[in-house]
Motif scaffolding. Structure first.
Motif, PDB file in Angstrom:
ATOM      1  N   VAL A 158     -26.270 -17.721 -10.420  1.00  0.00           N
ATOM      2  CA  VAL A 158     -27.591 -18.366 -10.452  1.00  0.00           C
ATOM      3  C   VAL A 158     -27.498 -19.751 -11.083  1.00  0.00           C
ATOM      4  O   VAL A 158     -28.047 -20.731 -10.577  1.00  0.00           O
ATOM      5  CB  VAL A 158     -28.595 -17.485 -11.240  1.00  0.00           C
ATOM      6  N   TYR A 190     -28.363 -12.432  -3.636  1.00  0.00           N
ATOM      7  CA  TYR A 190     -27.340 -13.362  -4.105  1.00  0.00           C
ATOM      8  C   TYR A 190     -26.005 -12.720  -4.421  1.00  0.00           C
ATOM      9  O   TYR A 190     -25.018 -13.387  -4.575  1.00  0.00           O
ATOM     10  CB  TYR A 190     -27.801 -14.207  -5.301  1.00  0.00           C
ATOM     11  N   VAL A 234     -35.413 -14.251 -13.012  1.00  0.00           N
ATOM     12  CA  VAL A 234     -34.520 -13.460 -12.151  1.00  0.00           C
ATOM     13  C   VAL A 234     -34.847 -11.988 -12.337  1.00  0.00           C
ATOM     14  O   VAL A 234     -35.497 -11.603 -13.317  1.00  0.00           O
ATOM     15  CB  VAL A 234     -33.039 -13.713 -12.495  1.00  0.00           C
TER      16      VAL A 234
END
Lengths: 998, 998
Positions: A158, A190, A234
């Motif tokens: 990230v 991700y 997140v």
């Protein structure tokens, strides 16, 4: 709902954060009331800030990026930036907001404090690339057991996403995207298989072209370093991930920052879902702190986490709080004109004043009593009485000589052109006006030609060698009146005017030299704001009234036939009738076709004009009025255009505002040409010869008058000298005012020396005498003012001073000299346009005069009055009384000016100074210090007192004021005092001064 | 240095104050990170604020007095006061500062919190006089062992000193006194022998005359109660004496308060020497809290000390913090235009949203994303389609009837006079202009006389009975063109014009009735800001261009002889030459003295004008220009004068600004009379008879045209009906805009009904047809706008709405009717002055139009653009595109208007509506919601969505936005969607709407 994270109500934070203080204090209730003068936080700061104060810390540019989902990818999107003030990326607007003061919530500051207490703080980390730095941070957190090792990959992924800066051309985003983008919740991809094959690192190592091309760079100081704030939400974290990193060396971390500025600080806050707004506020809080002068210093010098916390605590101690019911947090606060300087804030830590500081911080409206008396009128050493022969002149030359080269090369600037054009037009208008009047007064011994030549000669010599080259020499009213009286006297007494005048000039020149040699100019120290503003207002009023008089004159010169009826046009004519034939002696006249003669010819040959239209001139008066008023109002409007929102600042300031007069003149000259009426035009002489054919260019000193005249002319010369001395030096004082921020110093003695020389020179050549012209000089200064290119967005441009040089003046007068050859161009300029410029000059020189502001106060109800500092300190009725006395003085002067006493007009300024001295008896020194300046003796004492005060600074101010009260006792008090007390105290010396000037 | 007192660094205070929270939380470090949604403080507040919410608490007026020494005596001197904002007594200025936002230091708030925690809090004390209250406080402190009993006398003596309010005429105080006054240190005499003989009590029991006469009273609401803050420094205390008292009943405590308002709260802080500034700040803090809407509620309802502390905590949670480096605390912040309403702040406590609140408070510049989409264009039930015969009309009448009486008595106001004068002048200028044009177009069948009569009749009937009496009826351009075409048609086809016109009028009237009966006006729901502003801008441009054209026309009408040379005045004449005698048949002509004839006579008798001045008229054109431009710019200047600082608000607003047009007209009429030129004057008919002698006042319906004409006139009548319908209703929409805050509702159907009737009536009388005039109606509204007399000092006056009544309209038209008799007065008004008024009307009606603001954005660099809310949400290039499309549309309309198509001009507005509908395909609904309004169907859906949102409010907003995304999908997206997805989703219904209007 949200589990462990860095957010809490601030009360809980207080609990937590204050535990450490409990340790250092007794834990019982009353102990908090004990007030040690220095708090532990301040103690820490004092220590680190004083460590090595010689090395200034770089300016910080802060960028805040938030984690967003762009399509399928995560990216860091720039959401705000700070140089000094905050600029936000407008949601949806895809543009920068205006720079504004960052309004924070107290809550976010407390949360930030907690974040720094619990998060990772890495000081002086050796960082060369972002991935390495990120690794180091994560490693540390894992070591400290704050995150579990399996999050390493996710966090690193990230944090290394690509950064999108606001400079990039935005791609079109649909609304639906916006709805999703601020939360990465839907994108759990991700770490899915498809992604792991991609590079973990979207960050480039070298600055991109976008970065290098960014124009914003010029708003950032050269030495700046960046601090980056990364804020994201997140879904894989269940408590916030916080890190504050200071790198050992500022390093360019690829595309992290919008501009190619090396990064020094990095603040990362990743948190669990659902609190994006709160995280944002914490990010804004740290960003605001990073650009705070004091905190950034702390951040650079902090030894550990506690130093940073102490920095926040000191920041909190100084913050200004707005009550929620009185202010809407949605309003963006425009940056103020002036903020407390960082040095002042820092200085607190080097002095032993910490205890006091807490009491004074952020008092807002309640702080006015803290303000010092206004800074005294500083005349400096220029006017000190040296006591040596030509001591002042010597110092003047010594002071001005080093500046000589820069006096020329600093003149090469675009602003010079507009200044020269403006002043040139003012000068030739003045030359023509005074030339015409002098011609009338002296039977053309001195006419327009002499006026042009003299202006050019005197002006350029003065600008080349004078002490204050910003002063513009010109003919002035009192001189004109003197010449008129002198001419009449010589004519009636059969004395040769030109020779008499030459001798007066020589005497006057010598007298000037005596004044120079004896440093006599020092007496203008006694000229305070009262006198200066009185004089310059009066001159401005004269300018305004002259301009209006000239305009009204054109209605007399071109009378309007108000009875004209369009239908009866047939009834209006003007015929030239031949004189009675019986009286007609000349044969030539009989052959004339009388009906073909012009008005002048007709009258010349003795004809008479008969008809209803003879004495009227159509259109010209009204057209003149339109040109006059149009030029004036267009100039005023264009000048104000500087403050409008249209066009880029450069266009507005450099082009429209600086050239406003030129543009107005061009516009109305154009209009005049378009309409084509025969309005009165500017006519300059085209041939280089004296106006009166029977005089040459040199006046001989002997031969025409008896010998005693040469000696007797000493007496009128004395009057001329006083007149010139006052007129010259008071204009110089006005030009040299401290508001103008002149840096090259002044030269009162040198000025007077050259004025004396020019007196003699002009007398020998039979040219008019010249002296400093207040209004045109002020206009000259105004047209050369410099403002800073504001560096940080939102910072107000500062007035830096005046472009001090000799070039503009010299050019103006050289142009005036060659104007004789410019006649074909100048003849298109209508006189009413120039009168409009005159009016503008008069009005413009009134603005910024405190006296004028105070007159306006009469018409304002007190609640609408502007927040002038003197109004906070002096009762309104005293202000009004002061203004009233000034008005009264000016009225008396105006009336005197209208009589034959006008000749001693400048001498009357001495009268103003006496009145000012007497005001000491009516007003207290406190009031005068705010409304005017204190007179010099006072000033000296004051300085001593200030020194004394400086020492006593730590003591109670109120008390020291009580001790110093002698400085503030007025005359009335003194007399009262004397009546009750046989021994006069400190005030005793004052009455002597009072009569010194009489 | 100073011993025990209530001052401490805030960190220490945090320690102390937060101890209680430690109890309720686990004492380990991580516990602070847990975030319970409701803090204990908020819990408390929610409890007490919800207790009995039905009784509103009174407004509080807070006065802060500080202890000062005046001469030998101690007294309490008023130092600041609060109604909503702070007003401070200027130190030395002896006057009130401007109201400003109280900027507090965080420190003083924490100190105050400690003071309340440790001091005496007496709630619901039975107090009837100050001495008794003071005794009670001291008694309590002694009981609690906080002070020793021997201080009783001293404290009581100090607290009962007399109060000096700022209203009292200040006595002259010397500087020395000021130095001493703020500290009572030197005066140790208050308990010396000489003083004890005096009364202990300087406080009077009944309000003094000073109090009763105080004009400030009118700024305080009637139900207000006072809270008094007493702050003093004394030398006999070694720790602060603090008391917070709430009385059971608000009681007038003699001269305690500046105004005769009963006191409810009393805060006393007496402290040891040396910390005066700090005490002052604490006093300011409690005073600011007392006027805070939320805290004052808490103070009224608090059950104990803890409730008050909770109130402070909530206040702290909401405060807005300014960083010290970005704001100078010395700057006084002007009160904002708008603050968050107290209700909104309080509502937080009644809902279950406490957790969320902490996150949103005080976010400042970062809060923009929180803003809701703009409120939708509400047309309300007035335009609902009833589906019943005359349903709309019936509702209109039902809605308007109850207002009828107030429509008259509300007209009695001074503002009415200025409005009537302004609109009257606009109307007669219009009547004369259109009368003249109509006369030309119809060969005087309808001339100025008919125009006056028709205007008066139609206008007054409409204002008396119409649905929206603020609408002003007038002739409009399209009607004029229609009449011109109709007249030409009749003439060429030998049809009687007046009779044909009558039948068209009758048909059109019937068609209007049909439109009324079927509620057809509901279709204007589809008119959004885009259409409205397009139309009204166009009309404004027409006004401006007409005014300028007329002005330019006068340069043609009165040509200027630009070749005139004053000296050759003899060469200019204009002679009337008799025609060639050979052609001369009449004997009369021979006897004429040709040189005595006027221009007209000369031409009439066949003479010819010879000479260089024949075709010129001097002065008139330029004079006209001066009058025209002067009237315009003076009006603009005077209107702006409202915002200047001069003169009291009443004079500025009521007199100068409201009467600006009248004053300008008077000034320039006066100037015109003074100069006496024969400028063209307003000429109104003086005799009551039709302009054309061969027509009467009644047109007969039958007899002149063949029978089929009566039926065929149905077709042109249809055009007239559409024309009238569009012109009327769009003006009505503009007048009824929600920005105007009209309260009495509108009546579209009723309006149309009366316009129809007037059509028929005017046709029968041969008068012009009338329809709503946009620009004059807007001017009417503007001249009747009401602003609140601002209550609290510093509060911005609010726009309250428009003085809705029928009187002004009726008076205007009655005056228009009797203007025929006012001719002797009106004939002094020059036409150029009226053209200036026209220009002003056009320009003024442009201001405030968002479209115009957006055009200006083109010329501003984005950083200088004003902070319009749509700029925060819509990308600039989209804004520019929207504006550009609008400009394009208007250009097309302007071009069409200049051709014969002008006749269908109002119909073209329908075209604008279609363009607007097509914009749905270019812009997202989000952008359109900010730049324009959404179209009705959308709106309904939106409301439903809003309801849904309301329920989901507590959930994550971002998510619910994602769910609702169908509401925001644009057409482009829809089509994209359809291409990929065989089943159209929620967007499917949209295309139907798109073509609905075509």
């Amino acid at each position: 709902m949200a589990p462990v994270h860095c957010r809490a109500t601030h009360r809980q934070l207080l609990t937590h954060t204050s535990e450490r203080f409990v340790e250092s204090n007794q834990p019982n209730g009353h102990s908090a009331f004990e007030s040690p003068e220095v708090s532990p936080a301040a103690e820490r700061l004092r220590y680190i800030l004083n460590e090595d104060d010689d090395m200034p810390t770089p300016t910080l540019f802060t960028e805040m990026d938030t984690l967003q989902r762009e399509g399928d990818e995560l990216e860091w999107k720039e959401s705000a930036r700070w140089v000094k003030f905050e600029e936000k990326v407008e949601e949806g607007g895809e543009r920068w907001s205006k720079p504004h003061v960052s309004t924070l919530s107290l809550h976010s500051l407390f949360e930030l404090r907690t974040c720094l207490q619990t998060g990772t703080v890495l000081l002086d980390l050796d960082g060369y690339s972002l991935p390495q730095i990120v690794d180091d941070i994560i490693e540390r957190q894992i070591e400290e057991g704050m995150i579990s090792p399996d999050l390493r990959e996710k966090i690193s992924f990230v944090l290394l996403r690509k950064h999108r800066h606001q400079t990039k051309k935005p791609i079109h985003r649909s609304l639906a995207d916006i709805g999703k983008s601020s939360s990465a919740s839907e994108c759990l991809c991700y770490l899915s298989d498809s992604v792991t094959t991609r590079s973990m690192n979207d960050i480039a190592d070298s600055p991109s072209t976008d970065q290098l091309k960014n124009k914003f760079m010029k708003k950032i100081p050269r030495d700046a370093e960046a601090s980056n704030v990364l804020i994201g939400e997140v879904d894989f974290l269940n408590k916030p991930f916080v890190a504050f990193v200071r790198l050992a060396q500022a390093t360019t971390l690829g595309g992290l920052t919008e501009v190619p500025v090396p990064t020094r600080f990095l603040f990362v806050l990743l948190g669990p879902q659902g609190k994006a707004k709160s995280y944002n506020e914490i990010g804004r809080a740290i960003a605001t702190l990073m650009v705070d002068d004091l905190f950034s210093d702390v951040a650079y010098k902090a030894r550990d986490r506690e130093d940073l916390i102490a920095g926040i605590d000191e920041f909190l101690d100084e913050v200004i709080v707005l009550p929620p019911g009185e202010w809407d947090p949605k309003i963006r606060i425009e940056p103020p004109k002036k903020v407390t300087s960082a040095d002042k804030r820092k200085s607190v830590f080097s002095l032993n004043e910490l205890g006091q500081m807490n009491g004074t911080a952020g008092g807002g409206g309640g702080l006015a009593e803290d303000e010092e008396m206004p800074v005294q009128h500083e005349l400096g050493e220029e006017l000190a009485f040296t006591g040596r022969f030509c001591g002042g002149l010597y110092r003047d030359i010594k002071r001005k000589l080093p500046w000589l080269p820069s006096d020329f090369y600093e003149g090469f600037h675009i602003q010079t052109i507009s200044a020269v054009l403006f002043i040139y037009l003012g000068c030739i208008t003045n030359a023509i006006t005074f030339g015409g009047l002098l011609g009338d007064a002296t039977d053309n011994y001195q006419g327009v030609m002499e006026s042009f030549l003299g202006t050019a000669l005197a002006g350029s010599v003065f600008c080349l060698f004078g002490g204050q080259p910003l002063i513009i020499l010109s003919s002035t009213g009192p001189i004109l009146i003197f010449e008129k009286l002198l001419f009449d006297f010589s004519k009636n007494n059969n004395i040769d005017y030109m020779e008499l005048r030459l001798w007066i000039g020589i005497h006057s020149c010598l007298q000037c030299f005596i004044l120079v040699a004896t440093d006599a100019s020092y007496i203008i120290k006694y000229m305070t704001r009262f006198t200066e503003e009185g004089f310059s207002s009066l001159i401005s009023f004269i300018f305004i009234s002259d301009a209006i008089k000239k305009m009204v004159g054109s209605f007399k010169y071109y009378p309007i036939n108000t009875d004209f009826k369009p239908d009866y046009v047939t009834a209006y004519k003007c015929e030239c009738l031949a004189p009675d034939p019986s009286e007609n002696q000349s044969e030539v006249l009989e052959t004339l076709d009388w009906s073909q003669l012009s008005k002048k010819e007709c009258l010349k040959y003795g004809g008479s004009l008969v008809g209803r239209s003879c004495k009227y001139v159509p259109d010209l008066a009204l057209m003149s009025f339109i040109l006059f008023f149009g030029t004036y109002s267009m100039t005023i409007t264009l000048k104000k255009f500087k403050f409008s929102r249209y066009f880029p600042t450069k266009v507005r300031k450099k082009l429209i505002s600086d050239f406003s007069i030129f543009m107005s003149i061009m516009t109305f000259v154009g209009l005049d040409m378009l309409i084509g009426l025969k309005t009165p035009k500017l006519i300059v002489p085209t041939e280089f010869k004296p106006t009166r054919p029977d005089r040459g260019w040199i006046v001989m000193p002997f031969g025409k008058n008896p010998w005693w005249v040469y000696l007797a002319s000493f007496v009128p010369a004395l009057l001329v000298t006083i007149l010139i001395f006052m007129d010259q030096q008071i204009s110089a004082v006005i030009v040299n005012r401290k508001e103008n921020k002149l840096k090259k110093g002044c030269g009162y003695h040198l000025d007077l020396f050259w004025v004396g020389i020019l007196m003699a020179a002009c007398s020998f050549m039979g040219l008019p005498w010249y002296v400093a012209a207040t209004v045109i000089s002020i206009a000259h200064i105004d047209s050369l003012k410099m403002e800073s290119e504001s560096s940080a967005p939102g910072e107000q441009p500062q007035f830096l001073g005046v472009r001090e040089q000799r070039l503009t003046g010299i050019l103006v007068f050289v142009l005036t000299g060659v104007s004789i050859f410019l006649a074909p161009i100048l003849k298109f300029i209508p006189m009413p346009v120039l009168y409009g410029v005159f009016l503008y000059m008069g009005v413009a020189s009134l603005s910024g005069i405190q006296f004028w502001d105070r007159i306006k106060l009469y018409m304002m109800p007190s609640k609408h009055q502007p927040d002038f500092s003197y109004l906070r300190h002096v009762p309104l009725r005293r202000v009004h009384l002061f203004t009233f006395i000034q008005i009264l003085c000016l009225t008396v002067l105006w009336i005197l000016k209208s009589t034959f006493l006008a000749i001693i007009f400048p001498v009357m300024i001495l009268g103003l100074m006496v009145v000012r001295k007497m005001l000491d008896m009516v007003f207290s020194q406190h009031d005068l210090a705010w409304l005017d300046d204190l007179l010099p003796e006072k000033e000296k004492k004051k300085k001593e007192d200030d020194k004394k005060k400086g020492k006593d600074k730590d003591k109670d101010k109120k008390k020291s004021k009580g001790d110093d009260s002698e400085e503030e006792c007025s005359f009335i008090e003194y007399f009262l005092h004397r009546n009750t007390n046989p021994e006069p105290a400190v005030c005793a010396e004052l009455p002597l001064e009072l009569f010194m000037l009489n």
